[in-house]
Design a protein around this motif. Structure first.
Motif, PDB file in Angstrom:
ATOM      1  N   GLN A  39       4.049  -5.269 -16.734  1.00  0.00           N
ATOM      2  CA  GLN A  39       2.917  -5.853 -16.279  1.00  0.00           C
ATOM      3  C   GLN A  39       1.999  -7.086 -16.685  1.00  0.00           C
ATOM      4  O   GLN A  39       1.340  -6.361 -18.276  1.00  0.00           O
ATOM      5  CB  GLN A  39       1.767  -4.460 -15.816  1.00  0.00           C
ATOM      6  CG  GLN A  39       2.326  -4.285 -14.864  1.00  0.00           C
ATOM      7  CD  GLN A  39       1.798  -2.395 -14.260  1.00  0.00           C
ATOM      8  OE1 GLN A  39       0.779  -3.141 -13.832  1.00  0.00           O
ATOM      9  NE2 GLN A  39       1.984  -1.418 -15.261  1.00  0.00           N
ATOM     10  N   LYS A  40       1.375  -8.452 -16.609  1.00  0.00           N
ATOM     11  CA  LYS A  40       0.171  -8.618 -17.230  1.00  0.00           C
ATOM     12  C   LYS A  40      -1.080  -9.437 -15.970  1.00  0.00           C
ATOM     13  O   LYS A  40      -1.110  -9.888 -15.335  1.00  0.00           O
ATOM     14  CB  LYS A  40       1.300  -9.466 -17.477  1.00  0.00           C
ATOM     15  CG  LYS A  40       0.053 -10.494 -18.506  1.00  0.00           C
ATOM     16  CD  LYS A  40       1.139 -12.267 -19.025  1.00  0.00           C
ATOM     17  CE  LYS A  40       0.095 -13.462 -19.325  1.00  0.00           C
ATOM     18  NZ  LYS A  40       1.264 -14.592 -19.452  1.00  0.00           N
ATOM     19  N   VAL A  41      -2.139  -8.930 -16.384  1.00  0.00           N
ATOM     20  CA  VAL A  41      -3.021  -9.694 -15.763  1.00  0.00           C
ATOM     21  C   VAL A  41      -4.203 -10.514 -16.600  1.00  0.00           C
ATOM     22  O   VAL A  41      -4.580 -10.067 -17.656  1.00  0.00           O
ATOM     23  CB  VAL A  41      -3.795  -8.271 -14.399  1.00  0.00           C
ATOM     24  CG1 VAL A  41      -2.692  -7.995 -13.685  1.00  0.00           C
ATOM     25  CG2 VAL A  41      -4.131  -7.171 -15.989  1.00  0.00           C
ATOM     26  N   LYS A  42      -4.626 -10.721 -16.035  1.00  0.00           N
ATOM     27  CA  LYS A  42      -5.657 -11.750 -16.876  1.00  0.00           C
ATOM     28  C   LYS A  42      -7.815 -11.706 -16.545  1.00  0.00           C
ATOM     29  O   LYS A  42      -6.881 -11.859 -15.078  1.00  0.00           O
ATOM     30  CB  LYS A  42      -5.467 -12.737 -17.635  1.00  0.00           C
ATOM     31  CG  LYS A  42      -5.349 -14.076 -16.451  1.00  0.00           C
ATOM     32  CD  LYS A  42      -4.597 -14.945 -17.353  1.00  0.00           C
ATOM     33  CE  LYS A  42      -3.918 -16.274 -16.937  1.00  0.00           C
ATOM     34  NZ  LYS A  42      -3.712 -17.404 -17.664  1.00  0.00           N
ATOM     35  N   SER A  43      -8.361 -12.694 -16.770  1.00  0.00           N
ATOM     36  CA  SER A  43      -9.987 -12.586 -16.454  1.00  0.00           C
ATOM     37  C   SER A  43      -9.629 -14.105 -16.889  1.00  0.00           C
ATOM     38  O   SER A  43      -9.104 -14.043 -16.354  1.00  0.00           O
ATOM     39  CB  SER A  43     -10.409 -11.314 -17.050  1.00  0.00           C
ATOM     40  OG  SER A  43     -10.462 -13.055 -19.094  1.00  0.00           O
ATOM     41  N   SER A  44     -11.071 -14.234 -15.851  1.00  0.00           N
ATOM     42  CA  SER A  44     -11.808 -15.843 -15.313  1.00  0.00           C
ATOM     43  C   SER A  44     -11.727 -16.191 -17.231  1.00  0.00           C
ATOM     44  O   SER A  44     -11.946 -15.264 -18.192  1.00  0.00           O
ATOM     45  CB  SER A  44     -12.904 -15.763 -14.586  1.00  0.00           C
ATOM     46  OG  SER A  44     -13.453 -15.174 -14.932  1.00  0.00           O
ATOM     47  N   ILE A  45     -11.704 -17.136 -17.365  1.00  0.00           N
ATOM     48  CA  ILE A  45     -11.972 -18.180 -18.189  1.00  0.00           C
ATOM     49  C   ILE A  45     -14.228 -18.739 -18.159  1.00  0.00           C
ATOM     50  O   ILE A  45     -14.957 -18.368 -17.367  1.00  0.00           O
ATOM     51  CB  ILE A  45     -12.045 -19.508 -18.510  1.00  0.00           C
ATOM     52  CG1 ILE A  45     -10.326 -19.320 -18.346  1.00  0.00           C
ATOM     53  CG2 ILE A  45     -12.634 -20.098 -19.931  1.00  0.00           C
ATOM     54  CD1 ILE A  45      -9.406 -20.752 -18.225  1.00  0.00           C
ATOM     55  N   LYS A  46     -14.065 -18.003 -19.794  1.00  0.00           N
ATOM     56  CA  LYS A  46     -15.498 -17.942 -19.318  1.00  0.00           C
ATOM     57  C   LYS A  46     -16.045 -19.248 -20.426  1.00  0.00           C
ATOM     58  O   LYS A  46     -15.691 -18.987 -21.756  1.00  0.00           O
ATOM     59  CB  LYS A  46     -16.895 -16.776 -20.138  1.00  0.00           C
ATOM     60  CG  LYS A  46     -16.243 -15.192 -18.993  1.00  0.00           C
ATOM     61  CD  LYS A  46     -17.023 -15.999 -17.025  1.00  0.00           C
ATOM     62  CE  LYS A  46     -17.010 -14.875 -16.401  1.00  0.00           C
ATOM     63  NZ  LYS A  46     -17.247 -15.022 -15.239  1.00  0.00           N
ATOM     64  N   TYR A  47     -17.347 -20.389 -19.483  1.00  0.00           N
ATOM     65  CA  TYR A  47     -16.958 -21.322 -20.642  1.00  0.00           C
ATOM     66  C   TYR A  47     -18.430 -21.097 -21.816  1.00  0.00           C
ATOM     67  O   TYR A  47     -19.269 -20.456 -21.239  1.00  0.00           O
ATOM     68  CB  TYR A  47     -17.334 -22.732 -19.972  1.00  0.00           C
ATOM     69  CG  TYR A  47     -15.527 -22.547 -18.488  1.00  0.00           C
ATOM     70  CD1 TYR A  47     -14.513 -23.290 -19.766  1.00  0.00           C
ATOM     71  CD2 TYR A  47     -15.459 -22.510 -18.022  1.00  0.00           C
ATOM     72  CE1 TYR A  47     -13.440 -23.229 -19.104  1.00  0.00           C
ATOM     73  CE2 TYR A  47     -14.606 -22.535 -16.888  1.00  0.00           C
ATOM     74  CZ  TYR A  47     -13.169 -23.228 -17.877  1.00  0.00           C
ATOM     75  OH  TYR A  47     -12.119 -23.589 -17.229  1.00  0.00           O
ATOM     76  N   HIS A  48     -17.895 -22.236 -22.934  1.00  0.00           N
ATOM     77  CA  HIS A  48     -19.110 -22.281 -23.385  1.00  0.00           C
ATOM     78  C   HIS A  48     -20.079 -20.869 -24.656  1.00  0.00           C
ATOM     79  O   HIS A  48     -20.812 -20.987 -23.915  1.00  0.00           O
ATOM     80  CB  HIS A  48     -20.284 -23.289 -23.147  1.00  0.00           C
ATOM     81  CG  HIS A  48     -19.002 -24.603 -22.498  1.00  0.00           C
ATOM     82  ND1 HIS A  48     -18.814 -25.690 -23.522  1.00  0.00           N
ATOM     83  CD2 HIS A  48     -19.257 -24.795 -21.596  1.00  0.00           C
ATOM     84  CE1 HIS A  48     -18.194 -26.168 -22.661  1.00  0.00           C
ATOM     85  NE2 HIS A  48     -18.505 -26.385 -21.257  1.00  0.00           N
ATOM     86  N   THR A  49     -18.505 -19.840 -24.966  1.00  0.00           N
ATOM     87  CA  THR A  49     -20.060 -18.352 -24.632  1.00  0.00           C
ATOM     88  C   THR A  49     -19.046 -18.207 -26.353  1.00  0.00           C
ATOM     89  O   THR A  49     -17.354 -17.640 -25.936  1.00  0.00           O
ATOM     90  CB  THR A  49     -19.951 -17.322 -23.529  1.00  0.00           C
ATOM     91  OG1 THR A  49     -20.877 -16.393 -24.311  1.00  0.00           O
ATOM     92  CG2 THR A  49     -18.763 -17.258 -22.917  1.00  0.00           C
ATOM     93  N   ILE A  50     -19.675 -17.154 -27.372  1.00  0.00           N
ATOM     94  CA  ILE A  50     -19.258 -16.127 -27.788  1.00  0.00           C
ATOM     95  C   ILE A  50     -19.162 -14.766 -27.391  1.00  0.00           C
ATOM     96  O   ILE A  50     -19.073 -13.784 -27.529  1.00  0.00           O
ATOM     97  CB  ILE A  50     -19.208 -16.840 -29.036  1.00  0.00           C
ATOM     98  CG1 ILE A  50     -20.796 -16.583 -29.697  1.00  0.00           C
ATOM     99  CG2 ILE A  50     -18.066 -17.972 -29.406  1.00  0.00           C
ATOM    100  CD1 ILE A  50     -21.087 -15.957 -31.241  1.00  0.00           C
ATOM    101  N   ASN A  51     -20.565 -14.604 -26.470  1.00  0.00           N
ATOM    102  CA  ASN A  51     -21.256 -12.791 -25.976  1.00  0.00           C
ATOM    103  C   ASN A  51     -20.339 -13.090 -24.054  1.00  0.00           C
ATOM    104  O   ASN A  51     -21.286 -13.755 -23.710  1.00  0.00           O
ATOM    105  CB  ASN A  51     -22.355 -13.039 -26.369  1.00  0.00           C
ATOM    106  CG  ASN A  51     -22.885 -13.207 -28.114  1.00  0.00           C
ATOM    107  OD1 ASN A  51     -21.751 -12.207 -28.360  1.00  0.00           O
ATOM    108  ND2 ASN A  51     -23.286 -14.200 -28.128  1.00  0.00           N
ATOM    109  N   PRO A  52     -19.323 -13.254 -23.380  1.00  0.00           N
ATOM    110  CA  PRO A  52     -18.775 -14.118 -22.418  1.00  0.00           C
ATOM    111  C   PRO A  52     -19.381 -12.563 -21.382  1.00  0.00           C
ATOM    112  O   PRO A  52     -18.934 -11.185 -21.921  1.00  0.00           O
ATOM    113  CB  PRO A  52     -17.586 -13.673 -22.489  1.00  0.00           C
ATOM    114  CG  PRO A  52     -16.966 -13.046 -23.793  1.00  0.00           C
ATOM    115  CD  PRO A  52     -18.220 -13.121 -24.464  1.00  0.00           C
TER     116      PRO A  52
END
Length: 166
Positions: A39-52
């Motif tokens: 199984q492989k699941v992934k989150s959305s991308i959070k842009y321009h942050t190092i503290n998403p």
């Protein structure tokens, strides 16, 4: 075929002080990939942050509690291969064993087990497997490996499947 034991709901809460992969903006565009067996699941991308802040729930079907949940963080890139931002893993054996018990007589809010950070796990702080509001849950802070900085905060809870033996 392995039989389904239940579902593991993994809320990817947030990342803390993740690696900077885009030096021009001093940030990254992180996303999380969870793997368990095939199984492989992934989150959305959070842009321009190092503290998403994700607060996204991802679901894994548990058929074998011996397999660890493997986590990879990546920096999304448009024109090149996504950069690795570190990885971690955690064992679900204790969590699933507790979730499969009959806990109907256990008082609400009971800590069923505490897992301590050790050199052979990725835990950044101690973590409690808890029986609360009729659910087995666990808050986890993982220290990322293969990177200079970063932690990932997760919340787990178990979903029993009606008709599946304990």
């Amino acid at each position: 075929m392995e039989c389904l034991l239940g579902l593991l709901k993994v809320r990817v809460v947030r990342g803390v002080h993740l690696a900077i992969c885009d030096p021009l903006t001093q940030s990254s565009d992180p996303y999380v990939v969870l793997r368990l067996g095939q199984q492989k699941v992934k989150s959305s991308i959070k842009y321009h942050t190092i503290n998403p802040e994700w607060n996204e729930e991802l679901t894994l079907s548990i058929t074998n509690m011996m397999h660890p949940v493997k986590i990879e963080l990546f920096d999304h890139d448009t024109f090149t291969k996504d950069d690795s931002m570190g990885d971690a893993e955690f064992c679900i054996l204790d969590f699933v064993e507790i979730a499969k018990r009959d806990l109907s007589d256990v008082p609400d809010g009971t800590v069923m087990k505490t897992i301590h950070p050790e050199k052979d796990n990725c835990f950044a702080t101690e973590s409690h497997i808890t029986w609360k509001d009729g659910k087995v849950s666990q808050d986890i802070v993982l220290k990322l490996r293969n990177t200079e900085t970063g932690e990932l905060v997760l919340h787990l809870h178990w979903v029993s499947i009606p008709g599946v033996a304990r």
